[in-house]
Design a protein around this motif. Sequence first.
Motif, mmCIF file in Angstrom:
data_model
loop_
_atom_site.group_PDB
_atom_site.id
_atom_site.type_symbol
_atom_site.label_atom_id
_atom_site.label_comp_id
_atom_site.label_asym_id
_atom_site.label_seq_id
_atom_site.Cartn_x
_atom_site.Cartn_y
_atom_site.Cartn_z
ATOM 1 N N VAL B 330 0.991 -1.266 0.613
ATOM 2 C CA VAL B 330 -0.204 0.118 -0.286
ATOM 3 C C VAL B 330 1.058 0.991 -0.259
ATOM 4 C CG1 VAL B 330 -1.649 1.172 0.999
ATOM 5 C CG2 VAL B 330 -1.852 -0.957 1.283
ATOM 6 N N ALA B 333 2.679 1.635 -3.262
ATOM 7 C CA ALA B 333 0.778 2.344 -4.266
ATOM 8 C C ALA B 333 1.370 3.619 -4.236
ATOM 9 C CB ALA B 333 0.083 1.446 -3.852
ATOM 10 N N ALA B 341 1.742 10.032 -10.433
ATOM 11 C CA ALA B 341 0.936 10.581 -11.208
ATOM 12 C C ALA B 341 0.210 11.863 -10.758
ATOM 13 C CB ALA B 341 -0.149 9.572 -10.823
ATOM 14 N N LEU B 342 0.413 11.755 -9.201
ATOM 15 C CA LEU B 342 0.131 13.218 -8.341
ATOM 16 C C LEU B 342 0.856 14.272 -8.555
ATOM 17 C CD1 LEU B 342 -2.680 11.673 -6.139
ATOM 18 C CD2 LEU B 342 -3.450 13.084 -8.234
ATOM 19 N N ILE C 38 -4.518 1.538 -17.403
ATOM 20 C CA ILE C 38 -3.537 -0.299 -17.555
ATOM 21 C C ILE C 38 -4.046 -0.744 -15.548
ATOM 22 C CG2 ILE C 38 -2.017 0.110 -18.848
ATOM 23 C CD1 ILE C 38 -0.170 0.726 -16.596
ATOM 24 N N ILE C 78 -9.956 8.104 -8.615
ATOM 25 C CA ILE C 78 -8.166 8.584 -7.876
ATOM 26 C C ILE C 78 -8.104 8.649 -9.569
ATOM 27 C CG2 ILE C 78 -6.317 7.803 -7.310
ATOM 28 C CD1 ILE C 78 -8.067 6.520 -5.208
ATOM 29 N N ALA C 82 -5.014 11.835 -10.552
ATOM 30 C CA ALA C 82 -4.308 11.546 -11.492
ATOM 31 C C ALA C 82 -3.973 12.419 -12.431
ATOM 32 C CB ALA C 82 -3.033 10.898 -11.310
ATOM 33 N N GLY C 88 -1.168 14.272 -14.433
ATOM 34 C CA GLY C 88 -0.191 13.439 -14.138
ATOM 35 C C GLY C 88 0.293 12.335 -15.254
ATOM 36 N N ASP C 89 1.057 11.358 -15.141
ATOM 37 C CA ASP C 89 1.139 10.515 -16.004
ATOM 38 C C ASP C 89 -0.373 9.317 -15.650
ATOM 39 O OD1 ASP C 89 2.035 7.582 -17.597
ATOM 40 O OD2 ASP C 89 3.832 8.542 -17.613
ATOM 41 N N LEU C 91 -0.740 6.104 -17.544
ATOM 42 C CA LEU C 91 0.199 4.831 -16.761
ATOM 43 C C LEU C 91 1.136 5.177 -15.644
ATOM 44 C CD1 LEU C 91 2.591 4.580 -19.811
ATOM 45 C CD2 LEU C 91 0.703 3.175 -20.227
ATOM 46 N N ILE C 92 1.816 5.671 -14.988
ATOM 47 C CA ILE C 92 2.119 5.379 -13.625
ATOM 48 C C ILE C 92 1.108 5.411 -12.790
ATOM 49 C CG2 ILE C 92 2.903 6.610 -12.038
ATOM 50 C CD1 ILE C 92 5.248 7.608 -14.289
ATOM 51 N N SER C 93 -0.267 5.992 -12.896
ATOM 52 C CA SER C 93 -1.317 6.211 -12.130
ATOM 53 C C SER C 93 -2.280 4.885 -12.497
ATOM 54 C CB SER C 93 -2.579 7.208 -12.664
ATOM 55 O OG SER C 93 -4.091 7.566 -12.093
ATOM 56 N N VAL C 95 -0.640 1.715 -12.701
ATOM 57 C CA VAL C 95 0.196 1.088 -12.224
ATOM 58 C C VAL C 95 -0.019 0.728 -10.220
ATOM 59 C CG1 VAL C 95 2.655 0.417 -11.356
ATOM 60 C CG2 VAL C 95 1.962 0.503 -13.859
ATOM 61 N N ALA C 96 0.188 2.825 -10.043
ATOM 62 C CA ALA C 96 -0.443 2.353 -9.025
ATOM 63 C C ALA C 96 -1.708 1.831 -8.820
ATOM 64 C CB ALA C 96 -0.380 4.352 -8.508
ATOM 65 N N LEU C 97 -2.817 2.617 -8.801
ATOM 66 C CA LEU C 97 -3.828 1.340 -8.483
ATOM 67 C C LEU C 97 -3.830 -0.002 -8.305
ATOM 68 C CD1 LEU C 97 -6.384 4.525 -10.227
ATOM 69 C CD2 LEU C 97 -5.668 4.345 -7.551
ATOM 70 N N PHE C 99 -1.518 -1.846 -7.240
ATOM 71 C CA PHE C 99 -0.653 -1.555 -6.388
ATOM 72 C C PHE C 99 -2.109 -1.546 -4.891
ATOM 73 C CE2 PHE C 99 3.100 -1.814 -8.690
ATOM 74 C CZ PHE C 99 3.999 -3.332 -8.786
ATOM 75 N N LEU C 100 -2.062 -0.290 -4.711
ATOM 76 C CA LEU C 100 -3.101 -0.421 -4.525
ATOM 77 C C LEU C 100 -4.269 -0.667 -3.921
ATOM 78 C CD1 LEU C 100 -2.933 2.479 -2.527
ATOM 79 C CD2 LEU C 100 -4.653 3.530 -3.573
ATOM 80 N N GLY C 103 -2.808 -4.144 -2.823
ATOM 81 C CA GLY C 103 -2.576 -4.190 -1.009
ATOM 82 C C GLY C 103 -3.484 -3.815 0.602
ATOM 83 N N MET C 104 -4.359 -3.027 -0.349
ATOM 84 C CA MET C 104 -5.529 -2.678 0.879
ATOM 85 C C MET C 104 -6.786 -4.146 0.708
ATOM 86 S SD MET C 104 -5.559 0.312 1.676
ATOM 87 C CE MET C 104 -7.386 1.459 1.135
#
Lengths: 532, 368, 321
Positions: B330, B333, B341-342, C38, C78, C82, C88-89, C91-93, C95-97, C99-100, C103-104
């Motif tokens: 988390v 991420a 991104a932000l 993505i 979200i 982003a 923002g980017d 693709l990166i957003s 990827v982050a989501l 993982f989020l 994990g979450m």
Amino acid sequence: MADGPAPAIELRGISKAFGAVQANKDISIRVMPGTIHGIIGENGAGKSTLMSILYGFYRADAGEILIAGRKTDIPDSQAAIRAGIGMVFQHFKLVENFTVLENIVLGAEEGVLLNTSLGKARKLLRQLSDEYELHVDPDALIEDLGVGMQQRVEILKALYRQADILILDEPTGVLTPAEADHLFRILRGLKDQGKTVVLITHKLREIMEITDTVSVMRRGQMTATVRTAETSPEKLAELMVGRKVLLQVDKAPPRPGEVVLKVENLRIHDEQGVERLRGVSFDVRAGEVLGIAGVAGNGQSELLEVLGGMRPAQGGTVQLTGEALDLTGSRSDARTRRARGIAHVPEDRQREGLIMDFHAWENVGFGYHDDPAYNRGVLMDNDALRRDAEAKIARFDVRPADCWQKARNFSGGNQQKIVVAREIERDPVLLLVGQPTRGVDIGAIEFIHQQIVALRDAGRAVLLVSVELDEILSLSDRIAVMFDGRIMGERLPDTTDERELGLLMAGITDTDRPVATAEVEANLARSGGKAR
Amino acid sequence: MDKLPRWADVALIPVVNLVLALIVSGIVVTLIGENPFDAMMIMVNGAVGSTYGWGYTLFYATNFVFTGLAVAVAFHARLFNIGGEGQAQLGSLGVALVCLYIPWPHWTLALPGAIVGGALFGAAWAAIPAYLQARRGSHIVITTIMFNFIASALLVYLLITSLKAPGMAPETARFPEATYLPTAQDFFAAIGIPFARTPLNVSFIVALIACWLVWLLMWRMRLGYEIRAFGHSEPAAIYAGISPFRITMVAMLISGALAGLMGINAVMGEQQRLLQDNVLGAGFVGIAVALMGRSHPVGVLLAAILFGALYQGGAELEFETSVPREMVVVIQALVILFTGALDGMVRGPLEKAFLRYRKQPKPGVAAE
Amino acid sequence: MDFLTVVQILDSTVRLATPLLLACLAGLFSERAGVVDIGLEGKMLIAAFFSAAVAYSTGSVWLGLLAGVAASMVFGVIHGLASITFRGDQLISGVALNFLASGMTVLIAQDWFAQGGRTPALDGAARFSSIDLPGAGALRDVPFIGPIYDDLISGHTILVYVAVLMVPLSWYVLFRTRFGLRLRAVGENPGAVDTAGISVVRLRYSAVLICGFLCGLAGAYLATGLAAGFVKDMTAGRGYIALAALIFAKWRPWYALGACLLFGLLESIGNRYQSLDLLGLQIPSQFMQALPYILTVVILAGFVGKATPPRAGGTPYVKEK
């Protein structure tokens, strides 16, 4: 003007800053209904910003806007459209793979379903086309239309939204003189119907030809608003720049020597297989400037790119000082061309000529970074690069004189000086120059023109490509005109004029007979010349 | 003039982004009923409070340095290599093959051999997406994602067929002892300092050297200059005679090789045999590390150590509280989200703030 | 291979294709509007968890569905923040989501149920039950048509039928309505939309929300229709396969149906046979699992028809003149 009708547009004290840059400062103008009003100024004078504020693209920091005498708040484009303002941007805002009709209704659809609004639009479009001589095929895809046609779609879009005020931003940049004439006829027609037209341009000739009144902008400020009939190009130029300007380049008669560049029957396809050069032949001698005139998109860019080693050719030969250049193989790249003594000031300095996020010193070696002078073994000699950059910056009076600034932080003129310094100081056999003064302020234009002439006087060959006829006429020793991937003819600057060149640019070689604009248009539509 | 001073761009913004990510993580910890400050203390203590903690922190960091550098080098060529995971998998395979099938007399010889094996296999796995991007214009993000899945299918297949060691588990046989790398414990014991038994090994030094070499490459060599120029503008690269094909290939091969080097740490240094998944998400952590480190080797090193500490601290957290180690995923991420991104959320207001400190707007140099 | 086996494989194909299809259409709306996503995987995963968790707690699969869709849409917002608001980017957003979500879901599952990152098994009203279409029972014994109607067409959960209906609906919305015209325009040239007085931001947010909604359905189907509860990382790359299907389908709804059925078929065959004997060649199941990815790479390589994405995809919109 005291008791007449309310102005169609009135701006009071408009100011706008982007960060530390004051783009517009306390600007006030009045444009009367049913007139054509010109706004002229150098690149970066703030013309486009001002009009973008009027179209709701930006919000002014201060000041107010009155439309037809009523104070109007324009927070977004929707509000501008509601206020009866239509805008034709320099870069068209069209969806390439939509039809003309779809582009016109986009955002002004009636009802939730498409078919009904497309049907209605089709009818209205036919009326508008007839009324204003704006004929386009409603079902054609935008990507299949030439620029002139695309511009008409933009105008129709505004009229479809019942605009009373039409703003055009540099509308003739991509048109031939004949097409521009036709555009001006349309604009006069609009004026006769009571519409108000605002024309943004940096071309004095256009202002004199079509406008009723003109405002001059300099460095974000409005320096004057005058009746066009009561002014002259010289006076306007002085108002634009703030000092007297030489509209002509001083140069000695040419002393042409050996043939340096010999191009024969050169052919190029683009990625879609469309032929962009259809057998081009010419040569350039030492000590002369050959100017290539033409409307953007007729193959000039591709010609420079082939010669500069940026793309392969599909046929023909090119000889440099008697030796053939590799046009397709592994030695057709830009690096090899530089090694052969071809320097290249590219058409688009921001995309090609410079790395905008590199420091000035890194840019000074760009393309020549293999030079042993910039290297020490496997590592680059950054100190040597910086020393060279500082010297060039001093000699070319680049401001700010700081080689640690990133290229993007220099003005257009100073960016171009960096490129020109890098290429000219290599003392090339042949200099390729594309649009040397696009987006460059007048002071730098004079300087860059002088540098090009000096190189030619030093006995070097120069191939100049420009869409600015004035520039071609004043710099070239010979002029070749390109149309649809071919050279339509060569002329000498002293024995030709803009009318003749304009017809050649539209593909008409028989320049003595009277020619109808319809023929010009038909030719251009066929050539499919598109802005890039 | 740049909108932000350099120090704000390279240090302040990443730190603010990190703090934001940690604040949101703290809220998540609170919501699942733990005290975020206690959790933080456990993590910090677990990560750097002992030689045991440091050992694991730096062991994980070694993995992340390799994958982070891999992403960073590709970023410089404006290529988003999401395939670090697959390339590291293949690199691990390369390391395993070198260790299993070549009879090394000593680790000092085995290590260079494994470096070559890992780098070659990692680079090879990056080569196909790179070629497709350079020649056919296939979007490298999608192809590298696809290659991650293909890599794991391939590894599973090999580990249940030709490479399988006798027994139930899908894994190779243990490597010969001569290939075992000296650990930090061995090293410190030699100079008389007690150090806990951890998998931290000599690969960490290799990672540091890799950082220095990448720095040299990117900022002191023509190839790096060309990679950066290409990354900023492809038409400009062509104008300067830099071949986009060559740069795309070379940048991705270097990137894949760096990711593949992770195998020397994870496979040779720790497991001493090839498992189904040796990478355990480190390829993806590399993205976070490269973003936080602003694609600079020094930044990558610092970010890798930070993430190493997070992973080690997260393991301790799971041990001592009810917070599972997915907490680290988390946080990772959130770091990617906030730094990658932000970014504009922090940058915009900061730029305005700095602008106010500077002199008043001046007329002139207008932008149109 | 007999006829009934074929029907069974096809039946499982339909079930396995459903989450792919919903996610693929989700991606279609987003990417047609110029927002590359993505993060389909992450949206499905978070929706799978919340739908299973709420369905278990309330005993109502419908409330579960609602929760799953809501969670997925929050992720959509979200991603919108982003990639649209803060430019923002994308693709990166994404990827982050991903993982989020990964994990979450485990974090919350552990906190709520303490079963090692899974939800308790669902049954009864907490799951979607299959629907027997009228006449399915009566036709069962008719040769050929009977098994096809009874097994293949009838007897799926409601979300399967919803997914199939979404195909013509998406086509109609995209190509026959004002909203669709604007949505496609904003993915091609947002400048044209902006100057026409329509909000680029609002259009793109609606696309991102539709994407979240459809991913929510996909995730809910995974946890409450296809499976009986949530397990850690249960999407297992389906979001990426949906993305692959989207490219395969060249961003068109009907093609998407075909692509997802194909990938569903591959998964179904891979599930059924450990290794496949094809003309004397032993094909391992790992190859079958990797085949969708390999096929996508082949498509991307342009060897089988060029796939041209929406022109403005992946780039945030910045006003310019």
